[in-house]
Design a protein around this motif. Sequence first.
Motif, PDB file in Angstrom:
ATOM      1  N   PHE A 252       0.844  -1.187   0.000  1.00  0.00           N
ATOM      2  CA  PHE A 252       0.000   0.000   0.000  1.00  0.00           C
ATOM      3  C   PHE A 252       0.877   1.234   0.000  1.00  0.00           C
ATOM      4  O   PHE A 252       2.071   1.176   0.306  1.00  0.00           O
ATOM      5  CB  PHE A 252      -0.965   0.014   1.197  1.00  0.00           C
ATOM      6  CG  PHE A 252      -0.313   0.076   2.548  1.00  0.00           C
ATOM      7  CD1 PHE A 252       0.127   1.279   3.088  1.00  0.00           C
ATOM      8  CD2 PHE A 252      -0.146  -1.073   3.297  1.00  0.00           C
ATOM      9  CE1 PHE A 252       0.718   1.338   4.341  1.00  0.00           C
ATOM     10  CE2 PHE A 252       0.429  -1.034   4.554  1.00  0.00           C
ATOM     11  CZ  PHE A 252       0.874   0.175   5.070  1.00  0.00           C
ATOM     12  N   GLY A 253       0.266   2.354  -0.357  1.00  0.00           N
ATOM     13  CA  GLY A 253       0.948   3.632  -0.325  1.00  0.00           C
ATOM     14  C   GLY A 253      -0.053   4.752  -0.160  1.00  0.00           C
ATOM     15  O   GLY A 253      -1.109   4.745  -0.801  1.00  0.00           O
ATOM     16  N   PHE A 254       0.250   5.668   0.721  1.00  0.00           N
ATOM     17  CA  PHE A 254      -0.532   6.890   0.900  1.00  0.00           C
ATOM     18  C   PHE A 254       0.347   7.895   1.619  1.00  0.00           C
ATOM     19  O   PHE A 254       1.275   7.528   2.329  1.00  0.00           O
ATOM     20  CB  PHE A 254      -1.848   6.638   1.655  1.00  0.00           C
ATOM     21  CG  PHE A 254      -1.683   6.067   3.034  1.00  0.00           C
ATOM     22  CD1 PHE A 254      -1.537   6.886   4.142  1.00  0.00           C
ATOM     23  CD2 PHE A 254      -1.686   4.700   3.231  1.00  0.00           C
ATOM     24  CE1 PHE A 254      -1.383   6.357   5.409  1.00  0.00           C
ATOM     25  CE2 PHE A 254      -1.542   4.156   4.490  1.00  0.00           C
ATOM     26  CZ  PHE A 254      -1.392   4.994   5.593  1.00  0.00           C
ATOM     27  N   ILE A 255       0.083   9.175   1.419  1.00  0.00           N
ATOM     28  CA  ILE A 255       0.915  10.278   1.924  1.00  0.00           C
ATOM     29  C   ILE A 255       2.360   9.949   1.547  1.00  0.00           C
ATOM     30  O   ILE A 255       2.671   9.842   0.378  1.00  0.00           O
ATOM     31  CB  ILE A 255       0.696  10.528   3.436  1.00  0.00           C
ATOM     32  CG1 ILE A 255      -0.797  10.650   3.737  1.00  0.00           C
ATOM     33  CG2 ILE A 255       1.469  11.757   3.893  1.00  0.00           C
ATOM     34  CD1 ILE A 255      -1.143  10.805   5.197  1.00  0.00           C
ATOM     35  N   ALA A 256       3.263   9.786   2.527  1.00  0.00           N
ATOM     36  CA  ALA A 256       4.647   9.379   2.259  1.00  0.00           C
ATOM     37  C   ALA A 256       4.923   8.031   2.909  1.00  0.00           C
ATOM     38  O   ALA A 256       6.047   7.735   3.305  1.00  0.00           O
ATOM     39  CB  ALA A 256       5.608  10.442   2.779  1.00  0.00           C
ATOM     40  N   VAL A 257       3.888   7.201   3.022  1.00  0.00           N
ATOM     41  CA  VAL A 257       3.989   5.885   3.658  1.00  0.00           C
ATOM     42  C   VAL A 257       3.914   4.809   2.582  1.00  0.00           C
ATOM     43  O   VAL A 257       3.078   4.890   1.680  1.00  0.00           O
ATOM     44  CB  VAL A 257       2.837   5.666   4.668  1.00  0.00           C
ATOM     45  CG1 VAL A 257       2.916   4.284   5.289  1.00  0.00           C
ATOM     46  CG2 VAL A 257       2.831   6.746   5.727  1.00  0.00           C
ATOM     47  N   GLN A 258       4.803   3.839   2.684  1.00  0.00           N
ATOM     48  CA  GLN A 258       4.754   2.655   1.831  1.00  0.00           C
ATOM     49  C   GLN A 258       4.868   1.442   2.724  1.00  0.00           C
ATOM     50  O   GLN A 258       5.705   1.408   3.630  1.00  0.00           O
ATOM     51  CB  GLN A 258       5.904   2.649   0.829  1.00  0.00           C
ATOM     52  CG  GLN A 258       5.816   3.747  -0.186  1.00  0.00           C
ATOM     53  CD  GLN A 258       6.923   3.627  -1.221  1.00  0.00           C
ATOM     54  OE1 GLN A 258       7.733   2.717  -1.202  1.00  0.00           O
ATOM     55  NE2 GLN A 258       6.943   4.571  -2.140  1.00  0.00           N
ATOM     56  N   GLY A 259       4.019   0.450   2.486  1.00  0.00           N
ATOM     57  CA  GLY A 259       4.054  -0.760   3.287  1.00  0.00           C
ATOM     58  C   GLY A 259       3.956  -2.006   2.440  1.00  0.00           C
ATOM     59  O   GLY A 259       3.263  -2.011   1.414  1.00  0.00           O
ATOM     60  N   PHE A 260       4.661  -3.048   2.854  1.00  0.00           N
ATOM     61  CA  PHE A 260       4.626  -4.349   2.197  1.00  0.00           C
ATOM     62  C   PHE A 260       3.997  -5.330   3.172  1.00  0.00           C
ATOM     63  O   PHE A 260       4.425  -5.421   4.323  1.00  0.00           O
ATOM     64  CB  PHE A 260       6.036  -4.758   1.766  1.00  0.00           C
ATOM     65  CG  PHE A 260       6.613  -3.747   0.819  1.00  0.00           C
ATOM     66  CD1 PHE A 260       6.313  -3.795  -0.530  1.00  0.00           C
ATOM     67  CD2 PHE A 260       7.412  -2.718   1.287  1.00  0.00           C
ATOM     68  CE1 PHE A 260       6.812  -2.841  -1.404  1.00  0.00           C
ATOM     69  CE2 PHE A 260       7.918  -1.765   0.421  1.00  0.00           C
ATOM     70  CZ  PHE A 260       7.612  -1.825  -0.931  1.00  0.00           C
ATOM     71  N   MET A 261       2.965  -6.047   2.737  1.00  0.00           N
ATOM     72  CA  MET A 261       2.087  -6.788   3.634  1.00  0.00           C
ATOM     73  C   MET A 261       2.253  -8.301   3.522  1.00  0.00           C
ATOM     74  O   MET A 261       2.513  -8.838   2.454  1.00  0.00           O
ATOM     75  CB  MET A 261       0.628  -6.441   3.324  1.00  0.00           C
ATOM     76  CG  MET A 261       0.323  -4.959   3.420  1.00  0.00           C
ATOM     77  SD  MET A 261      -1.410  -4.548   3.091  1.00  0.00           S
ATOM     78  CE  MET A 261      -1.640  -5.109   1.420  1.00  0.00           C
TER      79      MET A 261
END
Length: 107
Positions: free
Chosen positions: A38-47
């Motif tokens: 996912f990605g939003f604002i300046a956040v990226q995450g791998f799930m």
Amino acid sequence: MSLVGRWRIVEMDLWDLEDIDLIEPGFIEFGQDRTGHFGFIAVQGFMDCRTGPTRERPRVEFTWEGDDDGDRASGRGWAVLEQDGSLRGHIYFHLGDDSGFKAIPFE
């Protein structure tokens, strides 16, 4: 309908759409291999995702690792497919913020 695919984040409890889309349009994506990102604002995450039904609707729970504007970040979350075809869920940051979200399929 399946959760697999890319979803456009259109609402979050803590941030407005302009913030969500700061770097790129906010999204959450689920793969068939129990992974996602996912990605939003300046956040990226791998799930790392685990799926299962809830009240006959597809549901996924996940843990995630990534970064928030260059700083390491991690947490957990969940999402459920609504009857109208949208996705409703919640993302939690370890020792930090948490926010509900709504997403629709990317066109």
